[in-house]
Design an enzyme around this catalytic site. Structure first.
Site, PDB file in Angstrom:
ATOM      1  N   HIS A 318      18.157  -2.493   2.978  1.00 55.64           N
ATOM      2  CA  HIS A 318      17.322  -1.386   3.473  1.00 55.64           C
ATOM      3  C   HIS A 318      16.784  -1.768   4.854  1.00 55.64           C
ATOM      4  O   HIS A 318      16.097  -2.773   4.994  1.00 55.64           O
ATOM      5  CB  HIS A 318      16.166  -1.178   2.480  1.00 55.64           C
ATOM      6  N   HIS A 361       6.365  -4.751  -0.051  1.00 63.29           N
ATOM      7  CA  HIS A 361       6.039  -5.450   1.194  1.00 63.29           C
ATOM      8  C   HIS A 361       4.552  -5.442   1.494  1.00 63.29           C
ATOM      9  O   HIS A 361       3.786  -4.665   0.936  1.00 63.29           O
ATOM     10  CB  HIS A 361       6.815  -4.866   2.378  1.00 63.29           C
ATOM     11  N   GLU A 367      -0.212   1.444   7.682  1.00 62.55           N
ATOM     12  CA  GLU A 367       0.718   2.548   7.449  1.00 62.55           C
ATOM     13  C   GLU A 367      -0.021   3.735   6.836  1.00 62.55           C
ATOM     14  O   GLU A 367      -0.452   3.680   5.685  1.00 62.55           O
ATOM     15  CB  GLU A 367       1.830   2.117   6.494  1.00 62.55           C
ATOM     16  N   TYR A 376       9.122  12.122  -1.451  1.00 63.52           N
ATOM     17  CA  TYR A 376       9.434  10.931  -0.653  1.00 63.52           C
ATOM     18  C   TYR A 376      10.222   9.970  -1.540  1.00 63.52           C
ATOM     19  O   TYR A 376       9.830   9.732  -2.690  1.00 63.52           O
ATOM     20  CB  TYR A 376       8.127  10.307  -0.171  1.00 63.52           C
ATOM     21  N   HIS A 392      -1.839   2.467   3.532  1.00 61.77           N
ATOM     22  CA  HIS A 392      -1.656   1.059   3.190  1.00 61.77           C
ATOM     23  C   HIS A 392      -2.063   0.283   4.436  1.00 61.77           C
ATOM     24  O   HIS A 392      -1.330   0.236   5.421  1.00 61.77           O
ATOM     25  CB  HIS A 392      -0.207   0.803   2.768  1.00 61.77           C
ATOM     26  N   HIS A 398       2.274  -2.990  -1.135  1.00 63.75           N
ATOM     27  CA  HIS A 398       2.763  -1.701  -1.641  1.00 63.75           C
ATOM     28  C   HIS A 398       4.276  -1.710  -1.704  1.00 63.75           C
ATOM     29  O   HIS A 398       4.923  -2.702  -1.389  1.00 63.75           O
ATOM     30  CB  HIS A 398       2.231  -0.550  -0.789  1.00 63.75           C
TER      31      HIS A 398
END
Ligand SMILES: O=C(O)Cc1cc(O)ccc1O
Ligand SMILES: [Fe+2]
Length: 484
Positions: A318, A361, A367, A376, A392, A398
């Site tokens: 990703h 992460h 964020e 989402y 976050h 999260h």
């Protein structure tokens, strides 16, 4: 859906290109040729210069525009603090010399709450009684507009047009507007923009504007950038095209209103100014939308997110969400943004042998996410809803919720899947630790109708998203020696 079907057709004309030196005139032969400030501007207009960067900013960063208008912007009564609860009325007792005048309307107290927890909000209520200025509430922020440092993040939720003969501007920063519901008809000094969900707009610091709502109530998100300006991100090895392409950004053409002669010399126009997070009001005898022609590099613009050319992996893993950056406001630290505006558009997920959603992460950047429509892909649970938000903060742990984890760790990665169709999430990512406003924190989700708080904070976000994740670790059995 995004970028193709709209509730109302766009009735305005635009000129295309990001960062271009544009020129436009609503009457022929208004722009001077070969000079900016002629002794006698055409048609009896006044010349005014609008600077978005210091005069001496390097050429490639310099933003300024020359305006040719009926009267210069300075022809207004003194700004006075506006009355509490009545932003179009000045408080005659409030002194402009006090740092906070009695009765002055503060957009939000600068008291921020710094919280290490993951936060999520239900969709914010539409306020049918509010207009664009009244319906904008600070959620989070960092820094200080007086130092031209940091940013503010707001939601807007409004149901009324701004009153006739009113205009608003902020001296605090550039507004990046992300509509989630309803159409914004934005009349600016430099021309008109129609901005719909699926599009974004930027109104630079200082530009007077009036917002009306042709399709009814509106809701969306605003990032007010106190420092610098948005740029297109560098493309590096991607090459000379991709992500948001410069030609798809649209700036308005000049459009001006002529005042009614009978109203001359009546102070019938109201200008509301946000200055250091405090609202002030002044009156003037003429419309601020009197710019007959302009040329330069400092102007409002819009962009249809449906035109974003999404780049992603075609092998494994990703990628960082920076591949989805639409606009970036860089800091002086190379690669570290004051603010990035990032979208998660519909796309193909093809990564083989990969856990496809975002990884778990923790990030030194903060964020803030919003959802324009649909779902989402990082949150299959039902808690992240269109018109809501999540935050976050710096180092806030999260990642995918339990439902997403379970689905993605079992899916067949030999098969490409289409993700996010009909959906669009976005992120404001910033290098700053974000403080959260009192209004955003007061009132738990379901605790509606509070005047002092949004009543949307989800108490159970962390537990709903992650507490159900199971231990899957199995220590491998020790190898037994063949000899016995
Ligand atoms: O946390 C999030 O959902 C946003 C996000 C998305 C992504 O694809 C990679 C990292 C990231 O922070
Ligand atoms: Fe993240």
């Amino acid at each position: 859906m995004i970028g193709t079907k709209f509730e109302v057709p766009d009735k305005y004309r635009y000129q295309n290109g990001f960062g271009n030196h544009h020129e436009t005139e609503a009457l022929p032969e208004t722009l001077p040729v070969g000079m900016n400030s002629p002794q006698k501007p055409a048609h009896g207009l006044y010349t005014e210069k609008l600077s978005g960067t210091a005069f001496t900013a390097p050429r490639h960063e310099n933003l300024q525009t020359w305006l040719y208008r009926i009267l210069p912007s300075s022809v207004h009564t003194p700004f006075r603090p506006c009355k509490d609860g009545s932003i179009y009325t000045s408080d005659e007792k409030g002194s402009v010399h006090e740092s906070v005048g009695a009765g002055s309307h503060q957009v939000e107290s600068p008291r921020w709450n710094y919280l290490p927890n993951q936060l999520r909000w239900d969709p914010f209520d539409l306020d049918k009684q509010a207009d664009w200025v009244q319906g904008t509430r600070l959620i989070a922020g960092a820094g200080d507009p007086t130092l031209k440092s940091g940013l503010g993040i707001s939601v807007y939720a409004a149901g009324c047009d701004m009153p006739p003969q009113t205009a608003y501007f902020t001296a605090d920063g550039d507004l990046l507007i992300v509509p989630q519901q309803g159409v914004l008809d934005v009349q600016t000094e430099l021309g008109k923009l129609l901005v719909r969900p699926g599009e974004i707009a930027v109104i630079p610091r200082g530009i007077r504007h009036r917002v009306t709502l042709p399709s009814g109530p509106v809701r969306g998100y605003i990032l007010e950038l106190y420092q610098g300006h948005f740029l297109l991100p560098e493309l590096g090895p991607i090459g000379s095209n991709g992500l948001a392409n410069a030609r798809d950004f649209q700036a308005p053409v000049a459009a001006f209103d002529e005042e009614d002669d009978r109203e001359r010399n009546t102070l019938n126009w109201t200008i509301v100014s946000k200055f250091a997070n405090r609202l002030f009001v002044a009156r003037q005898t003429y419309t601020p939308f009197d710019v007959v022609a302009w040329h330069g590099t400092y102007y409002p613009y819009k962009y249809d997110l449906g035109r974003f050319n999404t780049i992603g992996t075609i092998s494994h893993d990703h990628p960082d969400p920076s591949v989805f950056t639409v606009l970036t406001a860089p800091s002086s630290a190379h690669g570290t943004a004051v603010a990035d505006f990032v979208i998660f558009p519909p796309r193909w997920a093809v990564a083989g042998g990969t856990f496809r959603p975002p990884w778990y992460h923790r990030n030194t950047m903060s964020e803030f996410m919003g959802l324009i429509t649909g779902q989402y892909d990082g949150k299959a649970g039902t808690g992240f809803r269109a018109g809501g938000a999540s935050l976050h903060n710096v180092m806030g742990a999260h990642g995918p919720d339990r439902a997403t984890f379970e689905r993605a760790s079992e899916e067949d990665t030999a098969v490409p899947v289409r993700i996010g169709d009909g959906g669009l999430a976005f992120m404001f990512e910033t290098m700053f630790m974000l403080g959260v406003s009192e209004w955003a924190l007061r009132g738990a989700a379901g605790d509606d109708g509070r005047a002092d708080g949004c009543g949307k904070l989800q108490a159970g976000y962390n537990s709903e998203a992650w507490q159900g994740l199971e231990r899957r670790f199995r220590r491998p059995a020790p190898e037994t020696s063949p000899s016995g």
